[in-house]
Design an enzyme around this catalytic site. Sequence first.
Site, PDB file in Angstrom:
ATOM      1  N   PRO A  88     -46.951  18.575 -24.618  1.00 48.76           N
ATOM      2  CA  PRO A  88     -48.082  17.939 -25.294  1.00 48.76           C
ATOM      3  C   PRO A  88     -49.306  18.852 -25.223  1.00 48.76           C
ATOM      4  O   PRO A  88     -49.651  19.356 -24.157  1.00 48.76           O
ATOM      5  CB  PRO A  88     -48.301  16.661 -24.486  1.00 48.76           C
ATOM      6  CG  PRO A  88     -47.783  16.987 -23.119  1.00 48.76           C
ATOM      7  CD  PRO A  88     -46.654  17.936 -23.314  1.00 48.76           C
ATOM      8  N   MET A  89     -49.954  19.071 -26.375  1.00 52.90           N
ATOM      9  CA  MET A  89     -51.174  19.879 -26.422  1.00 52.90           C
ATOM     10  C   MET A  89     -52.159  19.214 -27.369  1.00 52.90           C
ATOM     11  O   MET A  89     -51.869  19.052 -28.563  1.00 52.90           O
ATOM     12  CB  MET A  89     -50.870  21.302 -26.896  1.00 52.90           C
ATOM     13  CG  MET A  89     -50.046  22.123 -25.938  1.00 52.90           C
ATOM     14  SD  MET A  89     -49.693  23.792 -26.583  1.00 52.90           S
ATOM     15  CE  MET A  89     -48.380  23.405 -27.771  1.00 52.90           C
ATOM     16  N   ALA A  90     -53.301  18.821 -26.823  1.00 49.28           N
ATOM     17  CA  ALA A  90     -54.320  18.171 -27.653  1.00 49.28           C
ATOM     18  C   ALA A  90     -54.768  19.118 -28.753  1.00 49.28           C
ATOM     19  O   ALA A  90     -55.053  20.293 -28.512  1.00 49.28           O
ATOM     20  CB  ALA A  90     -55.508  17.765 -26.787  1.00 49.28           C
ATOM     21  N   CYS A 126     -53.759  17.782 -17.209  1.00 46.66           N
ATOM     22  CA  CYS A 126     -54.779  18.371 -18.066  1.00 46.66           C
ATOM     23  C   CYS A 126     -55.946  18.887 -17.217  1.00 46.66           C
ATOM     24  O   CYS A 126     -56.529  18.135 -16.428  1.00 46.66           O
ATOM     25  CB  CYS A 126     -55.286  17.358 -19.075  1.00 46.66           C
ATOM     26  SG  CYS A 126     -56.557  18.033 -20.190  1.00 46.66           S
ATOM     27  N   HIS A 169     -46.522  22.139 -14.356  1.00 46.08           N
ATOM     28  CA  HIS A 169     -47.133  23.396 -14.799  1.00 46.08           C
ATOM     29  C   HIS A 169     -47.440  24.220 -13.550  1.00 46.08           C
ATOM     30  O   HIS A 169     -48.050  23.733 -12.603  1.00 46.08           O
ATOM     31  CB  HIS A 169     -48.416  23.111 -15.576  1.00 46.08           C
ATOM     32  CG  HIS A 169     -49.067  24.356 -16.125  1.00 46.08           C
ATOM     33  ND1 HIS A 169     -49.008  24.682 -17.458  1.00 46.08           N
ATOM     34  CD2 HIS A 169     -49.764  25.353 -15.517  1.00 46.08           C
ATOM     35  CE1 HIS A 169     -49.654  25.833 -17.644  1.00 46.08           C
ATOM     36  NE2 HIS A 169     -50.107  26.252 -16.476  1.00 46.08           N
ATOM     37  N   ASN A 188     -42.894  24.449 -16.517  1.00 47.09           N
ATOM     38  CA  ASN A 188     -43.865  24.718 -17.576  1.00 47.09           C
ATOM     39  C   ASN A 188     -44.841  25.788 -17.100  1.00 47.09           C
ATOM     40  O   ASN A 188     -45.167  25.846 -15.918  1.00 47.09           O
ATOM     41  CB  ASN A 188     -44.589  23.406 -17.916  1.00 47.09           C
ATOM     42  CG  ASN A 188     -45.719  23.561 -18.915  1.00 47.09           C
ATOM     43  OD1 ASN A 188     -46.834  23.117 -18.673  1.00 47.09           O
ATOM     44  ND2 ASN A 188     -45.463  24.186 -20.042  1.00 47.09           N
ATOM     45  N   GLY A 190     -45.473  25.348 -24.244  1.00 52.77           N
ATOM     46  CA  GLY A 190     -46.773  24.968 -24.785  1.00 52.77           C
ATOM     47  C   GLY A 190     -47.308  26.040 -25.699  1.00 52.77           C
ATOM     48  O   GLY A 190     -46.913  26.154 -26.861  1.00 52.77           O
ATOM     49  N   ARG A 191     -48.200  26.879 -25.163  1.00 52.18           N
ATOM     50  CA  ARG A 191     -48.845  27.899 -25.995  1.00 52.18           C
ATOM     51  C   ARG A 191     -47.852  28.887 -26.601  1.00 52.18           C
ATOM     52  O   ARG A 191     -48.130  29.471 -27.652  1.00 52.18           O
ATOM     53  CB  ARG A 191     -49.898  28.633 -25.158  1.00 52.18           C
ATOM     54  CG  ARG A 191     -51.106  27.756 -24.817  1.00 52.18           C
ATOM     55  CD  ARG A 191     -52.026  28.437 -23.813  1.00 52.18           C
ATOM     56  NE  ARG A 191     -51.381  28.638 -22.528  1.00 52.18           N
ATOM     57  CZ  ARG A 191     -51.816  29.469 -21.601  1.00 52.18           C
ATOM     58  NH1 ARG A 191     -52.891  30.213 -21.834  1.00 52.18           N
ATOM     59  NH2 ARG A 191     -51.185  29.577 -20.443  1.00 52.18           N
TER      60      ARG A 191
END
Length: 346
Positions: free
Chosen positions: A24-26, A108, A177, A208, A232-233
């Site tokens: 999940p990435m805002a 986060c 993470h 992660n 993610g990225r």
Amino acid sequence: MTLITQPTTAIGPYTLPNQVILAPMAGVTDRPFRQLCRRLGAGWVVGEMVTADPSLWHTRKSQLRMDHQGEPDPRVVQIAGGDVEMLAQAARLNVELGAQIIDINMGCPAKKVCNKAAGSALLRDEALVADILEAVVKAVDVPVTLKIRTGWCAESNNGVKIARLAEDAGIQALAVHGRHREQRYTGCAEYDTIAEIKSRLSIPVIANGDITSPEKAADVLRYTGANAVMIGRGAQGNPWIFKQITHYLQYGEQLALPSLDERLHVLIEHVAALHAFYGETMGVRIARKHIGWYLESDQRFCDAKRRKLKQQFNALASPETQFDWINDAMAFDADQRLLPKGSHAA
């Protein structure tokens, strides 16, 4: 290389089809991007973080983040907050709206989240963590998962303690993470803590952090023993990474890079989906950051050319001009079409 083979991973009634999950990435993992990544090989995808405060769900941002229309099972919704009852209520309401897995955000590092004692700020209060996990698990009859960091800071790397609290509370999978909160996204992710967590738990553990290639994914899985990796990225501008990793894990060899024709079709599909989802005005704006990421992963262009191409695309104000530009950029003679001689001087 030694091929990575893991037993099938189940989370509640759902089975992971492979070992690669979209994080999940805002501002990134909206419905168009989730659907694209799923089509290109992501085993599961997790939606953008949603506030646990239902009084804010009327906003356009929250409404869009909660839109899972047409997505395949399981629909994973991540909630964030610091109030026990509010998080439990948010879980219940999201399940009523169609969520099939609830994920709790305790990872986060953003200031605006941590300043509200949510996200990774919760890691400083282990008693509150235990209360939240117990309340959310009891509130719903779907699987509840958790995403954390290794701790708040280097001096209080309490990820192992949080992980054991999670398993005791009934959390059915844990994503970790490999950085503490104070690192944000600086420095390098470490995997020793993830390996230790995996060795202590019987529930699935997902690794992660800094996983940007098939080789890195294989190394992290081998080192930590994790059940899966969460990207993610590394997926920004490269939604093909999911099938690239899966292919490498299965066969020990690199999958061929996408052709220009494949890249063209994916970029058009993605940008068209953004226009449709957000409306033309907002969709055109949001497409700009995604095209910037696609350019970063395009090895045909040097840094100076990428800067020039980003400037060009960012100046476009309509869907039609964006599509025309993408067609030119994904042509074999893109330089001649978009970068007249001397226009890309550093």
